[in-house]
Design a protein around this motif. Structure first.
Motif, short mmCIF file in Angstrom:
data_model
loop_
_atom_site.label_atom_id
_atom_site.label_comp_id
_atom_site.label_asym_id
_atom_site.label_seq_id
_atom_site.Cartn_x
_atom_site.Cartn_y
_atom_site.Cartn_z
N SER A 250 -6.14 -22.86 42.81
CA SER A 250 -4.96 -23.51 42.24
C SER A 250 -3.75 -23.23 43.13
N ILE A 251 -2.71 -24.03 42.93
CA ILE A 251 -1.45 -23.85 43.65
C ILE A 251 -0.32 -24.03 42.66
N TRP A 252 0.74 -23.24 42.82
CA TRP A 252 1.81 -23.21 41.83
C TRP A 252 3.18 -23.23 42.50
N PRO A 253 4.12 -24.02 41.98
CA PRO A 253 5.52 -23.84 42.38
C PRO A 253 6.02 -22.50 41.85
N THR A 254 6.73 -21.75 42.67
CA THR A 254 7.24 -20.46 42.21
C THR A 254 8.26 -20.63 41.09
N SER A 255 8.87 -21.82 41.00
CA SER A 255 9.84 -22.08 39.93
C SER A 255 9.17 -22.22 38.57
N GLU A 256 7.85 -22.50 38.57
CA GLU A 256 7.13 -22.69 37.31
C GLU A 256 6.31 -21.46 36.91
N ARG A 257 5.83 -20.73 37.91
CA ARG A 257 5.00 -19.56 37.63
C ARG A 257 5.12 -18.60 38.80
N LEU A 258 5.41 -17.35 38.49
CA LEU A 258 5.57 -16.35 39.54
C LEU A 258 4.21 -15.86 40.01
N PRO A 259 4.12 -15.46 41.28
CA PRO A 259 2.84 -14.95 41.80
C PRO A 259 2.36 -13.74 41.01
N ASP A 260 1.04 -13.67 40.86
CA ASP A 260 0.44 -12.55 40.14
C ASP A 260 -0.69 -11.96 40.99
N GLU A 261 -1.57 -11.19 40.35
CA GLU A 261 -2.63 -10.51 41.09
C GLU A 261 -3.66 -11.46 41.68
N THR A 262 -3.65 -12.73 41.28
CA THR A 262 -4.59 -13.71 41.84
C THR A 262 -4.05 -14.36 43.11
N ALA A 263 -2.84 -14.01 43.53
CA ALA A 263 -2.21 -14.66 44.68
C ALA A 263 -3.00 -14.44 45.96
N VAL A 264 -3.24 -15.51 46.68
CA VAL A 264 -3.91 -15.48 47.98
C VAL A 264 -2.89 -15.55 49.11
N ALA A 265 -1.87 -16.39 48.94
CA ALA A 265 -0.80 -16.52 49.91
C ALA A 265 0.46 -16.94 49.16
N VAL A 266 1.58 -16.32 49.50
CA VAL A 266 2.83 -16.57 48.80
C VAL A 266 3.88 -17.06 49.79
N TYR A 267 4.50 -18.18 49.46
CA TYR A 267 5.56 -18.76 50.28
C TYR A 267 6.83 -18.86 49.44
N ASP A 268 7.89 -19.34 50.04
CA ASP A 268 9.18 -19.36 49.34
C ASP A 268 9.12 -20.16 48.04
N GLN A 269 8.48 -21.34 48.07
CA GLN A 269 8.54 -22.22 46.91
C GLN A 269 7.19 -22.50 46.26
N VAL A 270 6.11 -22.13 46.94
CA VAL A 270 4.77 -22.34 46.37
C VAL A 270 3.91 -21.12 46.67
N TRP A 271 2.84 -20.96 45.88
CA TRP A 271 1.86 -19.92 46.18
C TRP A 271 0.47 -20.38 45.80
N PHE A 272 -0.51 -19.87 46.52
CA PHE A 272 -1.90 -20.20 46.30
C PHE A 272 -2.57 -19.09 45.49
N SER A 273 -3.44 -19.50 44.58
CA SER A 273 -4.09 -18.56 43.67
C SER A 273 -5.60 -18.75 43.67
N SER A 274 -6.30 -17.64 43.44
CA SER A 274 -7.76 -17.72 43.25
C SER A 274 -8.12 -18.01 41.79
N GLY A 275 -7.11 -18.06 40.93
CA GLY A 275 -7.35 -18.36 39.52
C GLY A 275 -7.39 -19.86 39.26
N VAL A 276 -8.20 -20.26 38.31
CA VAL A 276 -8.31 -21.67 37.97
C VAL A 276 -7.22 -22.06 37.01
N VAL A 277 -6.86 -23.35 37.00
CA VAL A 277 -5.86 -23.85 36.06
C VAL A 277 -6.36 -23.64 34.63
N GLY A 278 -5.50 -23.11 33.78
CA GLY A 278 -5.87 -22.87 32.41
C GLY A 278 -6.31 -21.46 32.12
N SER A 279 -6.48 -20.66 33.20
CA SER A 279 -6.91 -19.28 32.97
C SER A 279 -5.71 -18.36 32.77
#
Length: 279
Positions: A250-279
């Protein structure tokens, strides 16, 4: 081309489209028809052309030479090519543009794949094509003049609000996707782009806007020229390794959800996660 019959050109295109369909095991046969219909030579510099396969460049003035699964140089000094048809066919099969949909094409070049996209959204669809290189954008506008449902923008598609879209098709490598691309996706919308956190290579990422967020699926490893007109974004931790890249879900705008322990890569405005949407 002068001295070549329309019938000969159509024959080359038909055989080429069949080859591309075989190589990619296409599910959507409309894509094969689009490759058989759009004349590739109309979206290239004048011959002789430079066709490139497995790193080997061949000069040819024979139109048959460009109706193969090869890159064709647009500007070798700038590293700009008309990309590999089988790769694009596979991507198109993933994003599955439908009649009536709106597509944003980032990195339109001279417009060949823009024309393919335009044929897939007929009737009643439209394509907003962005090309940062002014000379390419001007030529693409000329090449696409017969496509009334295509608008070419001679500017970057990075860092600005974009029209709402069903499909965003990115043909330039980025360190991270622009958050505006995510915002532009309609519900059910699809985004495909080359994520290149390592210089020159990385996975193609297929993103879908779901009710609960943005799912992300890594596809094949690719290498694209970097997206022009962007500001470099740097991860706040070490670069993701190959296992990290493959783990993205999954990928998330940082404005909607802050990075957590599932973060794979974190950028200024988006971050990539190993977690699935809805988890």
């Amino acid at each position: 081309m002068q001295g070549m019959s329309n019938t000969a050109s159509e024959t080359y295109r038909s055989e080429y489209a069949e080859q591309i369909a075989r190589l990619t095991d296409l599910r959507d046969r409309r894509i094969e028809q689009a490759f058989a219909t759009v004349p590739r030579e109309n979206f290239l510099p004048p011959p002789p052309w430079t066709a490139i396969s497995v790193g080997i460049a061949t000069r040819t003035s024979d139109v048959a030479g460009i109706y193969d699964n090869v890159l064709v140089a647009i500007d070798r000094k700038r590293g700009i090519n008309n990309g590999e048809p089988a790769l694009h066919a596979a991507w198109l099969d993933e994003v599955c543009p439908q009649a009536g949909e709106t597509v944003i094409h980032v990195g339109a070049g001279l417009g060949y794949y823009t024309a393919i996209l335009a044929s897939l959204v007929e009737p009643h669809g439209c394509v907003e094509a962005y090309e940062y290189e002014a000379d390419l954008a001007a030529q693409a506008s000329q090449n696409l003049r017969a496509y009334s449902h295509v608008k070419v923008h001679g500017e970057s598609a990075f860092g600005r609000p974009l029209p709402k879209a069903d499909v965003i098709y990115v043909n330039a490598g980025v360190m991270a996707p622009d958050v505006e691309w995510l915002k532009a996706l309609k519900p059910g919308g699809r985004l495909i782009f080359p994520w290149q956190p390592h210089e020159g290579w990385g996975p193609a990422i297929m993103v879908r806007r779901l009710e609960g967020g943005f799912s992300a699926t890594p596809l094949m490893t690719v290498g694209f020229i970097s997206c022009s007109g962007t500001e470099d974004e740097h991860a706040s931790k070490s670069l993701p390794n190959e296992a990290d890249l493959a783990s993205v879900r999954s990928i998330w705008p940082t404005s909607e959800r802050l990075p957590d322990e599932t973060a794979v890569a974190v950028y200024d405005q988006v971050w990539f996660s190993s977690g699935v949407v809805g988890s």
